[in-house]
Motif scaffolding. Structure first.
Motif, PDB file in Angstrom:
ATOM      1  N   LEU A 232       0.816  -0.950  -0.404  1.00 62.65           N
ATOM      2  CA  LEU A 232      -0.114  -0.229   0.305  1.00 62.65           C
ATOM      3  C   LEU A 232       0.349   1.505   0.075  1.00 62.65           C
ATOM      4  O   LEU A 232       0.596   2.106  -0.803  1.00 62.65           O
ATOM      5  CB  LEU A 232      -0.698   0.002   1.061  1.00 62.65           C
ATOM      6  CG  LEU A 232      -1.969  -1.240   1.560  1.00 62.65           C
ATOM      7  CD1 LEU A 232      -2.761  -1.282   3.363  1.00 62.65           C
ATOM      8  CD2 LEU A 232      -3.087  -1.071  -0.136  1.00 62.65           C
ATOM      9  N   ALA A 233       2.330   1.150   0.664  1.00 64.62           N
ATOM     10  CA  ALA A 233       2.865   2.368   1.064  1.00 64.62           C
ATOM     11  C   ALA A 233       3.882   2.842  -0.012  1.00 64.62           C
ATOM     12  O   ALA A 233       4.312   3.584  -0.689  1.00 64.62           O
ATOM     13  CB  ALA A 233       3.270   2.624   2.410  1.00 64.62           C
ATOM     14  N   LYS A 234       3.557   1.903  -0.373  1.00 63.12           N
ATOM     15  CA  LYS A 234       4.767   1.597  -2.515  1.00 63.12           C
ATOM     16  C   LYS A 234       3.756   2.041  -3.353  1.00 63.12           C
ATOM     17  O   LYS A 234       4.101   2.838  -4.184  1.00 63.12           O
ATOM     18  CB  LYS A 234       6.034   0.767  -2.111  1.00 63.12           C
ATOM     19  CG  LYS A 234       6.561   1.149  -1.007  1.00 63.12           C
ATOM     20  CD  LYS A 234       8.484   0.343  -1.225  1.00 63.12           C
ATOM     21  CE  LYS A 234       9.089   0.755   0.557  1.00 63.12           C
ATOM     22  NZ  LYS A 234       8.752  -0.183   1.549  1.00 63.12           N
ATOM     23  N   ALA A 235       3.474   0.740  -4.015  1.00 66.32           N
ATOM     24  CA  ALA A 235       2.979   0.723  -4.655  1.00 66.32           C
ATOM     25  C   ALA A 235       1.621   1.489  -5.276  1.00 66.32           C
ATOM     26  O   ALA A 235       2.029   2.255  -6.195  1.00 66.32           O
ATOM     27  CB  ALA A 235       2.370  -1.191  -5.154  1.00 66.32           C
ATOM     28  N   LEU A 236       0.385   1.187  -4.455  1.00 67.94           N
ATOM     29  CA  LEU A 236      -0.261   1.964  -4.473  1.00 67.94           C
ATOM     30  C   LEU A 236      -0.111   2.972  -4.577  1.00 67.94           C
ATOM     31  O   LEU A 236      -0.770   4.579  -5.621  1.00 67.94           O
ATOM     32  CB  LEU A 236      -1.386   1.358  -3.450  1.00 67.94           C
ATOM     33  CG  LEU A 236      -2.912   2.699  -3.369  1.00 67.94           C
ATOM     34  CD1 LEU A 236      -3.382   2.440  -5.385  1.00 67.94           C
ATOM     35  CD2 LEU A 236      -3.156   2.399  -1.990  1.00 67.94           C
TER      36      LEU A 236
END
Length: 284
Positions: A232-236
């Motif tokens: 969540l914190a990198k890809a999204l």
């Protein structure tokens, strides 16, 4: 690290690590491929986002190999209990090396994609980058310590830069958003909430031993929490940066928006923000 894992626990961690590798690797590739879909001035932010996901994918490959080497089974087909291999241990340090590199870059992505005035951009970066690096560096001694007092002390110390980062993002950065397109302001608000929510997973996992939760179930839960939070914190997050870059590109260049099919979207967001009648909003 637990001395043994059940078959289900082992494969839960195994599959989650595999999922993170796929998510980070292909998000990184996607962010590089879509460079022409935004104006040149915003491509640097997408490159940084791709680098973040690439760094994460690399470290998860290392984490995956470390996990496979740390637990072995003699059962045929790998369906039995997995025990800690002699002379091997799961290397949690890979996560902290990853965070030490990627967390500052996540903040760079956000500041760069907004294309703020040079002086303001520099002011934000020279505060956010050291604070984020300090937050990760202070958390690591507590993570590897088996002493609760040490975990408490370093956990508290790492919280100080974390709170400072939130102050800069939610208070000082907000003052700089007035000149941004309405849709960009909305997306930045969601992005900051995403950061707050996902970063909140890390201290919860960090505190599990202090809450009396230990053993294999707690360890598997911690690995699951870290893995999902990293997606969540990198890809999204990177995909949201791409959305901001697209919206700003549409607002800056109507001809580009027309070619990319974003003209109607940009105009509709502008009208909504200006307080159009309800009937106009419904008929959008």
């Amino acid at each position: 690290m637990p001395e043994q894992l059940t078959n289900g626990q082992y494969h839960t961690v195994y599959n989650l690590l595999s999922l993170v590798i796929a998510a980070q690797l292909f998000t990184s590739i996607y962010l590089l491929v879509v460079q022409p879909r935004v104006l040149p001035r915003y491509r640097q932010a997408l490159v940084v986002a791709a680098i973040v996901c690439g760094i994460a994918a690399y470290h998860y490959f290392r984490i995956f190999d470390s996990f496979r080497g740390a637990f072995v089974t003699d059962a045929v087909g790998g369906q039995g209990t997995y025990t800690q291999a002699a002379g091997s241990a799961f290397n949690e340090g890979y996560r902290y090396v990853d965070w030490l590199l990627t967390v500052p870059l996540l903040l760079v992505e956000l500041v760069v994609v907004l294309a703020l005035a040079k002086k303001l951009q520099t002011s934000l970066l020279v505060r956010l980058i050291p604070a984020s690096a300090l937050m990760i560096a202070l958390g690591y001694p507590g993570e590897i310590s088996g002493d609760n007092l040490t975990r408490n002390v370093f956990g508290l110390l790492s919280t100080i830069p974390f709170l400072y980062i939130l102050y800069v993002l939610f208070v000082e950065l907000t003052r700089s958003l007035d000149r941004q397109p309405p849709a960009v302001r909305q997306t930045v608000s969601r992005l900051r909430i995403l950061l707050f929510a996902t970063w909140g997973v890390y201290p919860i996992a960090y505190l599990l031993p202090l809450l009396g939760l230990d053993g294999a179930d707690a360890w598997v839960g911690k690995q699951a929490g870290y893995s999902i939070a990293d997606i969540l914190a990198k890809a999204l997050y990177g995909l949201l940066i791409y959305r901001i870059a697209r919206l700003k590109s549409f607002a800056d260049d109507p001809a580009f928006a027309e070619v990319e099919g974003g003209h109607d979207q940009a105009v509709s967001h502008e009208h909504l923000d200006e307080g159009q009648p309800k009937a106009a909003k419904v008929g959008r």
